[in-house]
Design a protein around this motif. Sequence first.
Motif, short mmCIF file in Angstrom:
data_model
loop_
_atom_site.label_atom_id
_atom_site.label_comp_id
_atom_site.label_asym_id
_atom_site.label_seq_id
_atom_site.Cartn_x
_atom_site.Cartn_y
_atom_site.Cartn_z
N UNK A 409 0.84 -1.20 0.00
CA UNK A 409 0.00 0.00 0.00
C UNK A 409 0.87 1.24 0.00
N UNK A 410 1.63 1.44 1.06
CA UNK A 410 2.59 2.54 1.12
C UNK A 410 3.63 2.16 2.16
N UNK A 411 4.70 2.91 2.16
CA UNK A 411 5.82 2.59 3.04
C UNK A 411 5.46 2.70 4.51
N UNK A 412 4.64 3.72 4.86
CA UNK A 412 4.27 3.91 6.27
C UNK A 412 3.46 2.72 6.76
N UNK A 413 2.52 2.24 5.95
CA UNK A 413 1.70 1.09 6.35
C UNK A 413 2.57 -0.15 6.50
N UNK A 414 3.52 -0.34 5.60
CA UNK A 414 4.41 -1.49 5.69
C UNK A 414 5.25 -1.41 6.96
N UNK A 415 5.76 -0.23 7.26
CA UNK A 415 6.57 -0.07 8.48
C UNK A 415 5.73 -0.32 9.73
N UNK A 416 4.47 0.17 9.70
CA UNK A 416 3.59 -0.07 10.84
C UNK A 416 3.32 -1.56 11.01
N UNK A 417 3.10 -2.26 9.88
CA UNK A 417 2.87 -3.70 9.93
C UNK A 417 4.11 -4.43 10.45
N UNK A 418 5.27 -3.98 9.99
CA UNK A 418 6.51 -4.59 10.44
C UNK A 418 6.72 -4.36 11.94
N UNK A 419 6.40 -3.13 12.41
CA UNK A 419 6.51 -2.83 13.83
C UNK A 419 5.56 -3.69 14.64
N UNK A 420 4.34 -3.84 14.14
CA UNK A 420 3.35 -4.67 14.84
C UNK A 420 3.82 -6.13 14.90
N UNK A 421 4.44 -6.59 13.82
CA UNK A 421 4.95 -7.95 13.77
C UNK A 421 6.07 -8.14 14.78
N UNK A 422 6.96 -7.16 14.86
CA UNK A 422 8.06 -7.24 15.81
C UNK A 422 7.53 -7.23 17.25
#
Length: 706
Positions: A409-422
């Motif tokens: 979708x966008x970089x911010x959403x990917x980073x948020x998803x990655x943070x949530x995963x971590x």
Amino acid sequence: MEATNILPLLKKKLAFLSGGKDRRSGLILTIPLCTEQTSMEELSATLDYLLAIPSEKCKSRGFTVIVDGRKSQWSVVKTVVLMLQNVIPPEVSLVCVVKPDEFWDKKVTHFCFWKEKDRLGFEVILVSANKLTRYIEPCQLTDEFGGTLVYDHVDWLNKRLVFEKFTKESTSLLDELTVINENEKVSQPDKERPADCGLLPSLDPETVLQNGHELLSELQQRRFNGSEGGTGTAWSPMDDELLAQPQVMKLLDSLREQYTKYQEVCRQRSKRSQLDEIHTKVMQVVNWLEGPGTEQLRTQWGIGDSIRASQALQQKHEEIESQHSEWFAVYVELNQQIAALLNSGDEEDLVDLKGLQQQLSDVCYRQASQLEFRQNVLQSAHDFHSTAQDLSQQLDGLLGMLCVDVAPADGAAIQQTLKHLEEKLKSVEGTLQGLREKGQVLLDQISTQTSWSYGKDVNVENKENVDHIHSVMEDMQLRKQRCEDMVDVRRLKMLQMVQLFKCEEDAVQAVEWLGELLDALLKTHVRLGDDAQESKVLLEKHKKFVDVAQSTYDYGRQLLQATVVLCQSLRCTTRSSGDTLPRLNRVWKQFSVSSDERVQRLDMASSFHRVAEKVLKEGAEQGDDFEGDFEAYEEVETIGRTLLDRLTVPVVFPDGSEQYFGSPGDMAASARAIRDRMKLAELKRMQQEEAEPPQEDDLETAPQDS
């Protein structure tokens, strides 16, 4: 005779002892006759009751009887006086007949009581109410005779009833307590013989004593008030001389003595009964705890294989604890009773009581420690299974996230998803660590578990519990490891996607920067310089400006090339190749065309200023001797006009669109500066032409003109 037997007669107030005394300290008996017919039988019964109240000492001082005949007939008065010789004792010394002021004077002249003194045995006088004070002090007379003595017949009667009730009850209670105490002394040597619990007083000694103290307090208070001469409170004739206060005090003393002995009897009786009851209850508690209570705990060893199973075991254990709590409550009560007996018990009872207490405490504490240990094991098992369930749910949630493909979708959403995963992975690690700690606590408890009473091998049960705990922890560790491996793969992919979106965003930013440079070039880079040097400087600045734009364009191209590589790695399409790259190329072409036009204009302006400055400078240095190069003037004119024409022409982009440099005002200012310099060059040429040598014809006519 008791007041309750003739209470209706006493309420009529046919006669009363007011408490007043004559001058010989004899009591005053008042007979208030009324207009109604007085019954001699009722009056006689009333007098018998009243005259039985005073003590013998008081009676020996004699009585003064006041017969109030002011509201009665003479015949009645005479009958009453004659009746007194048969009713009152011989200690009566004086009878005062209070007569009306002018009613009997003529009728009684023929009758003189004093003549009958020897036959009656006492003196009788007729006196009016206002002259009664000749024989009795006013303070000893009631208000109906003009005295100040306060008397309340109703209050006296109530107190007399209370006094007689207390006397009757206390006398009866004393007899009963004496019998009970004597019987206890006879049965005391035979300790094996049970006490006769039926020997109980019919009245409550505490209540009787309280009533007696209240009565005594009332009598003492009224006597004190009366002795002070107070008029606010009625003083009943129940002082020491009327036996009331001394008799109450004597009864109270005797009653307290016998009641104290009775209390000791009851205490000893209660003590023996309490000892037997305590021994019976102690053995009941001990037998149940060592029997059914211990058997209940022997059958409970498991820890369950899930949180629901552990909750069921906890519920079962709570039922067992509830049954034990009832017996523990009995233990607490028994322990308090034994402690109280130990503090006040006889020496011969101390050994048995201490033995019972020690036996009871040992059994109860041992059973309580077993219950507590079992409760701690079940609580640890519940915590372990609860943590395992939470960890399983977290791992399921994490696995669900990993199984769902990430849509770019966008970089911010990917980073948020990655943070949530971590964060989820970190939470799983923390929960797993907590599971290990709780499992170790549970293992330690199980390993230190001891056999219950009478010994029992619990190795089989413990081995099953230990194997289950290790199995759960190993299974969770494997699941967590698999999720970690999947997280590493997902992390790499998401980082590449973040980099892809970053490259695309930076490429778009490069396009925007290049567009801003193009705007700046067309809107602000419009000056051509006021001289050749300034035009040269502007040209150098423009080259640097073009270098910046070239770097921006190259940076955008590199970013777009990187997105292509990342898309190939991620096997996804990107928007950059179809949108950003054409935009970047279009803006760059527009910038290139504008830049070339800017360079050409600056080159032309530089040539114009250089030729114009040369013409103007040479003319200024040679002065009148300068022979102008008319070709240079022509060149200035030609370049200047070409430059002016160039300023009016827009920049034509490859797509056919047009754009002017700067605003019309900016172009007008630049054109004005060029025209001014062209005018200077033109003026210089005109001055040169005027300064050329005149022709011969001109020279001949020159003086004439001057």
